[in-house]
Design an enzyme around this catalytic site. Sequence first.
Site, short mmCIF file in Angstrom:
data_model
loop_
_atom_site.label_atom_id
_atom_site.label_comp_id
_atom_site.label_asym_id
_atom_site.label_seq_id
_atom_site.Cartn_x
_atom_site.Cartn_y
_atom_site.Cartn_z
N SER A 165 -26.11 -25.37 -23.39
CA SER A 165 -27.10 -25.08 -24.17
C SER A 165 -26.79 -23.52 -24.30
O SER A 165 -27.24 -23.07 -25.31
CB SER A 165 -28.50 -25.37 -23.26
OG SER A 165 -28.62 -26.42 -22.92
N ARG B 31 -32.28 -16.85 -22.43
CA ARG B 31 -33.46 -17.83 -21.51
C ARG B 31 -34.79 -18.21 -22.52
O ARG B 31 -35.22 -19.13 -22.13
CB ARG B 31 -33.62 -17.62 -20.06
CG ARG B 31 -33.91 -18.47 -19.33
CD ARG B 31 -33.70 -18.33 -17.73
NE ARG B 31 -32.29 -18.61 -17.31
CZ ARG B 31 -31.83 -19.80 -17.14
NH1 ARG B 31 -32.78 -20.84 -16.93
NH2 ARG B 31 -30.55 -20.18 -16.80
N HIS C 124 -33.90 -20.46 -24.87
CA HIS C 124 -33.60 -21.79 -24.31
C HIS C 124 -34.88 -22.31 -23.90
O HIS C 124 -35.01 -23.79 -24.18
CB HIS C 124 -32.64 -21.35 -22.79
CG HIS C 124 -32.33 -22.60 -22.10
ND1 HIS C 124 -32.92 -22.90 -20.97
CD2 HIS C 124 -31.43 -23.69 -22.42
CE1 HIS C 124 -32.60 -24.21 -20.29
NE2 HIS C 124 -31.49 -24.59 -21.30
#
Lengths: 211, 211
Positions: free
Chosen positions: A14, A37, A40
């Site tokens: 990812s 993040r 994500h």
Amino acid sequence: MAEIFEPHAIEKRSMEIITSELNGRTWPEPTFSVVRRCIHTSADFDYADNLRFSDKAVELGVKLLRSGANIVTDTMMAFSGINKNRLESYGGKAHCFIKDQDVIEEAKRRNCTRATVSMEKAAKLEGPVIFAIGNAPTALIRIAEMIEEGIMKPALVIGAPVGFVNVVESKEMIMKAGVPFIVPAGRKGGSNIAATICNAMLYYNGEIDEA
Amino acid sequence: MAEIFEPHAIEKRSMEIITSELNGRTWPEPTFSVVRRCIHTSADFDYADNLRFSDKAVELGVKLLRSGANIVTDTMMAFSGINKNRLESYGGKAHCFIKDQDVIEEAKRRNCTRATVSMEKAAKLEGPVIFAIGNAPTALIRIAEMIEEGIMKPALVIGAPVGFVNVVESKEMIMKAGVPFIVPAGRKGGSNIAATICNAMLYYNGEIDEA
């Protein structure tokens, strides 16, 4: 169907996809870890544009967490999303006062949000505190007011409320409050974003330069 | 600075702004409530485009909740975000098995995600179950597999994992699995979205036509 099912492999892949789709845009670490993040967690590349950091805010956050700083959230969702095992391994603790009976009763009496009252309760904590606000602009506003009133001085404020009323204004207030901040400017944010910013700092395992 | 601070007024004004910025785009209720609340939770108007509903899925969800259906989530964040007081007032209960010791151990042994194992545990629940998946494509994939294998038949699946690996594929699988679904197609979703879809159905107070 992709063939990756092992949890760590999924996360690694990812992050590679995110880095690739950022088309060469990059940030110095550990800031890049926070940007990645947030994307994500939301699959929303707007976070590459909207995140604002006071000078060396992420470095500071990593250092604070490594030395046992506590985290206060405005919602149980943000509290739930934080990796508390990791946090506690450094000596810190996560708090959320929003469901405390005294907070609920006082908010009713004053006809204000429980988030406001829960921040006043958090202001009484000892030691360095990182505030991770993912939902309530009223929490962020109360923090900014208490800073101005000299009632408290947060070590770092993650100001990520989401929404349409008071949200943009509350973020502008906190970015002018004279404390270190990490803020997705504009309407976007959320408890998931507040938690993931904390986790990005908790998971970062690189060196941090001494400032 | 906006002058609205009373919690219900903030939410009401937020919904008015969302409706206005949708520029006349509308959905029949109770579906519109779900669309609006996803945007409210994320400040992301992509949810006006990406949400997919099987025929009368939201009506079904409201009816299920009103008659005491249980909700199973894949994450503690989604669990935390669901209004459990409201759910329990109808007789339902929210479950999340992801932190159960037996789930953790079995996932380690099989080198699969805890989400996968927690869905297998959920399949043993009695009575109608709404699955609210906000994080783990592996949870959604395991649900689709168990439906195909005849192991279980969820009453409704909210398929809202977020991310870059297996996510799009897992949503396509669940939309073809022959069970009612609410799914934000594509990469977006999240525990906040899964929880807010549950809450939109819990908060909806209009009449539901008998099908």
